[in-house]
Structures are given as C-alpha cells and as structure tokens.
Design an enzyme around this catalytic site. Structure first.
Site, PDB file in Angstrom:
ATOM      1  N   VAL A 115       0.831  -1.202   0.000  1.00  0.00           N
ATOM      2  CA  VAL A 115       0.000   0.000   0.000  1.00  0.00           C
ATOM      3  C   VAL A 115       0.868   1.255   0.000  1.00  0.00           C
ATOM      4  O   VAL A 115       0.584   2.229  -0.707  1.00  0.00           O
ATOM      5  CB  VAL A 115      -0.959  -0.008   1.214  1.00  0.00           C
ATOM      6  N   GLU A 116       1.933   1.245   0.791  1.00  0.00           N
ATOM      7  CA  GLU A 116       2.756   2.442   0.941  1.00  0.00           C
ATOM      8  C   GLU A 116       3.556   2.783  -0.322  1.00  0.00           C
ATOM      9  O   GLU A 116       3.590   3.945  -0.736  1.00  0.00           O
ATOM     10  CB  GLU A 116       3.715   2.280   2.129  1.00  0.00           C
ATOM     11  N   THR A 117       4.217   1.794  -0.897  1.00  0.00           N
ATOM     12  CA  THR A 117       5.149   2.100  -1.991  1.00  0.00           C
ATOM     13  C   THR A 117       5.090   1.118  -3.154  1.00  0.00           C
ATOM     14  O   THR A 117       5.969   1.143  -4.022  1.00  0.00           O
ATOM     15  CB  THR A 117       6.601   2.112  -1.476  1.00  0.00           C
ATOM     16  N   TYR A 303      -7.641   3.355   5.123  1.00  0.00           N
ATOM     17  CA  TYR A 303      -6.291   2.810   4.953  1.00  0.00           C
ATOM     18  C   TYR A 303      -6.169   1.462   5.656  1.00  0.00           C
ATOM     19  O   TYR A 303      -5.685   0.480   5.082  1.00  0.00           O
ATOM     20  CB  TYR A 303      -5.273   3.801   5.515  1.00  0.00           C
TER      21      TYR A 303
END
Length: 322
Positions: A115-117, A303
């Site tokens: 999800v982050e990168t 999120y």
C-alpha cells in the site's frame, strides 16, 4: 573605494548571514541539545532548497473525499496482490523471522509495503532534506511538527553516517519501502540483517523487520483477529461510531445491542464500531485491537481496511487459494 573593498566580503558571506531567524534558532538548539557543530549544520542546510511545489502539494485539497468504494479500487487490485505474493516469495526467510520475533504474520507486513510504496516502486523522488526544510521553515501551519522531523532526520543521518542531501522520499519526508517519518525511523527501524545499518530504502530485509517492529511496539496481538463484519446495527448506532476507532467496547456489548458478529469470536474481545460507505450502501465492521494497531501507521480507517483486505488476498494467493 570603501564600497569596492567591502564587495568581496559581502559576496563571500554564507547565505546564513541573513538567514531566517527560525533557521538560526534551529541551528543553535541542535548545537545546544544534540551536540551538532554549527558550521557543519550551516553547510548541510545551505544545500536545502525551498520547494514551492512541495508547499503546493501540501495545500492542494483533495478533488473529493473518497468513500470506501472508491478508495479500495486504488489498492485492492489484482496486480498489487500478485506482486505482493512475489515480494513474499522473494523474502520468505525475512518474513518468517519477523513473524517469529514480532508475532506479525507475513501478509500484513507485505500489505503495508504494498500500500505504501507498491513494494518499493513508488517510494518518493523528493530529497528528504528539501521536503523537511521547506515544511519546517516555510509552512507555518505545520512548522512545529516538521521542525521536529527535520531534527530527527539530521540525527539519524549522523547516526547512520548518511549524507543528508542524498536520501529521497515523499514530499512530506516519509522514507523507504515502509514510508517512515524520521521520528519513526529512530524509534522503530531495525537492522534486521545484522550488517550494521538500518537501510529502509534499499534493504528489503531491514524494511520488513522495521514494519513488523512498528506493529509490535504499537501493541499487535499475536494470533488475534483484526476485524469482522457487523450486521443489524442498532438505531442508536451513532453513539458507537462517535466513540472512535480505539476499542472501547467488547464484542459481547455489541451483541447485547443487537449487532450480529461472527459467533466464533469471543465476547471478551475489545472492539470499536466503524462504518465504511460506498456509492451504493454502507458497511459496518467491528474494529479489533489489531485493526487499531494498523491505524497507528495511518490514522485513516479506509487505509487500515485496505491493508487488511489486501493482506487477505495476498495470503490466499500465496497459499494457492486465489
């Protein structure tokens, strides 16, 4: 003649001769409290650029507030899940070790990084020094927070023997595969492969251990569920929603109020109630302790649910069930 004699001196002065007093105050505090050398700090900060585009991105309001139906389309994709499986296969040993030490199953660590990168593919292209300098000294409404993060960044660069002008990250200064702010790096990043460095930018093993450590330090409960769908919300559901995402009820209390939750889950489990809206309807979920831990990474309920549901897909695909 006197003016001509003074010109070389004026041009030789450091850009900090007429610096923002806020910058000078920052430098002096770093000297007094952290033992930095003022001259070295001036050299470092002289390399930082005020970036108007960073300020613009911080100020740019979202075109619209995404609901759950819109948000999940961004992260719950077949590509993100399948590449999560590839990341898992590539890093099985580190993920297994992280679960043994921190109690966090591999799919959650993989999902966070996904999800982050997107597993390191979109880790940010802005110089961290530029981002934090800009937001600390040229973005007044969040200056206090970003000044603190700039301080932490300079401390970690010194500890890890990094050139502060080189690390890159997001326009807000988040770094590495797991997008740690500098304060999180200092508190939770680990040298998981034992090479003497905490490299969350290029070392997938360190990134995995650091994410797992972050979860563990925020209270992850090994072997406990994360969330469960809730049916039949009561007429006075607002009082449960208004209590926030931190668990303040038990599943038994939710059931006594008429809510229907997976009967396999113990009445004693602590939970919050959240509502996620789509264009067509709304969903209610019991957010358990481990769900709350995910929200410590990012406070958005959307999120946390995206991380949870992506982790489920990755786990199933890895096990050959997808």
């Amino acid at each position: 003649m006197k003016l001509l004699l003074l010109l070389p001196l004026l041009f030789s002065l450091s850009p900090f001769a007429y610096a923002n007093p806020q910058v000078e105050s920052f430098i002096q505090r770093m000297v007094d409290t952290q033992g930095f050398d003022a001259g070295e700090l001036r050299k470092i900060l002289a390399q930082a650029r005020k970036r108007q585009d960073i300020i613009d991105r911080m100020n740019k309001p979202a075109e619209k507030t995404l609901n759950w139906g819109q948000y999940r389309k961004i992260f719950l994709t077949g590509k993100r899940a399948s590449q999560g499986v590839e990341f898992w296969k590539k890093n099985q040993q580190a993920l297994r070790k992280a679960e043994e030490i921190y109690g966090v199953p591999p799919q959650f660590v993989v999902a966070i990084i996904g999800v982050e990168t997107f597993y390191g593919r979109i880790a940010g292209k802005d110089k961290v020094l530029d981002a934090l300098y800009t937001l600390a000294f040229h973005y007044p409404k969040r200056s206090k927070f970003f000044t603190s993060e700039l301080e932490k960044f300079l401390i970690l660069a010194k500890k890890e023997k990094l050139d502060p002008a080189k690390p890159k990250g997001s326009y807000a200064g988040a770094m590495g595969l797991g997008q740690f702010m500098p304060s999180s790096y200092l508190a939770y990043a680990v040298d998981f492969d034992g090479d003497g460095k905490r490299d969350i930018w290029n070392n997938e093993t360190d990134a995995i251990g650091s994410v797992a450590n972050y979860f563990a330090r925020h209270g992850w409960k090994k072997g406990q569920p994360v969330t469960a769908a809730v049916a039949s919300p009561p007429a006075d559901v607002k009082k449960y929603l208004d209590a926030g995402v931190k668990p303040r009820f038990t599943l038994g209390e939710l059931r006594q109020a008429g809510m229907v939750v997976d009967p396999a889950l113990d009445d004693a489990l602590e939970a919050a109630l959240i509502r996620l809206e789509t264009d067509q309807d709304e969903e209610y979920w019991a957010a358990l302790k481990n769900f709350y831990v995910i929200t410590r990474y990012n406070h958005s309920e959307l999120y946390a649910m995206a991380v949870y549901q992506l982790s489920e897909r990755i786990r199933d695909l890895f096990a050959g069930k997808g």
